[in-house]
Design an enzyme around this catalytic site. Structure first.
Site, PDB file in Angstrom:
ATOM      1  CE1 TYR A   1      36.932 -34.546  -7.412  1.00  0.00           C
ATOM      2  CE2 TYR A   1      38.523 -34.494  -5.624  1.00  0.00           C
ATOM      3  CZ  TYR A   1      37.288 -34.186  -6.130  1.00  0.00           C
ATOM      4  OH  TYR A   1      36.389 -33.509  -5.351  1.00  0.00           O
TER       5      TYR A   1
ATOM      6  CD  GLU B   1      39.003 -28.172  -3.493  1.00  0.00           C
ATOM      7  OE1 GLU B   1      38.061 -28.997  -3.556  1.00  0.00           O
ATOM      8  OE2 GLU B   1      39.483 -27.609  -4.493  1.00  0.00           O
TER       9      GLU B   1
END
Length: 191
Positions: free
Chosen positions: A19, A94
């Protein structure tokens, strides 16, 4: 990482949802890329960055998937044979700060739904920041720089990548327009 992959069968392809910077810098090979909708979360500059896009003295902001709404992004299909060598790097990227929670969530694509690994915001993390007024957010993004460069470059590059992928995010477009306007005004203010 082992917990996130506990139901994975060796050789089975895996979908990853992007995203933000995963859209313009995935850093992995993929078999397929699709536009995808994720319900229940939205893209937001809701994570303080004190290293990558800011410093402890002048933190920047990076994107997270916060609760509520929906988010248009992309899903990548990774070949099952690549998963063991790819996952540690993705996990490092991440999950190094604990700011995200890994979740397997349904993402809708034009070709059908897929279950993808999605990194959602961990609101219990001290780096989480709830919605800021747009002017304050723009001021933070404008002044912060970290190990990976200026925060403004990260935000503008993400907006550019979304447009290039055919994704419309009106909130991000508004922020990018304000950043462009403040950049254009900067030389006159100093001159």
């Amino acid at each position: 990482m082992e917990q996130a992959l506990k139901d994975w069968q060796p050789g089975q392809d895996v979908w990853i949802y992007g995203y933000g910077s995963l859209i313009w810098r995935p850093e992995f090979d993929y078999e397929e890329r699709r536009l995808a909708n994720l319900r229940g979360h939205h893209r937001a500059l809701c994570l303080w960055s004190r290293v990558n896009r800011g410093t402890p003295e002048c933190p920047g902001l990076v994107f997270g998937l916060d609760r509520g709404g929906s988010c248009r992004g992309v899903v990548y299909r990774l070949a099952g044979a690549q998963v063991p060598q790819f996952f540690p790097a993705l996990w490092d990227r991440e999950m190094s700060t604990g700011a995200y929670l890994p979740r397997w969530l349904k993402c809708s694509t034009d070709q059908g739904d897929v279950k993808a690994l999605v990194f959602v915001m961990n609101r219990a993390n001290p780096a989480y920041i709830s919605a800021l007024p747009e002017e304050e957010l723009v001021a933070i993004v404008r002044r912060a720089t970290g190990r990976y460069g200026a925060c403004i470059d990260y935000v503008v590059e993400t907006a550019r990548a979304l447009r290039g992928a055919g994704i419309r995010d009106s909130r991000l477009e508004s922020i990018a327009a304000l950043l462009d306007a403040s950049s254009a005004a900067l030389p006159e203010e100093q001159g």
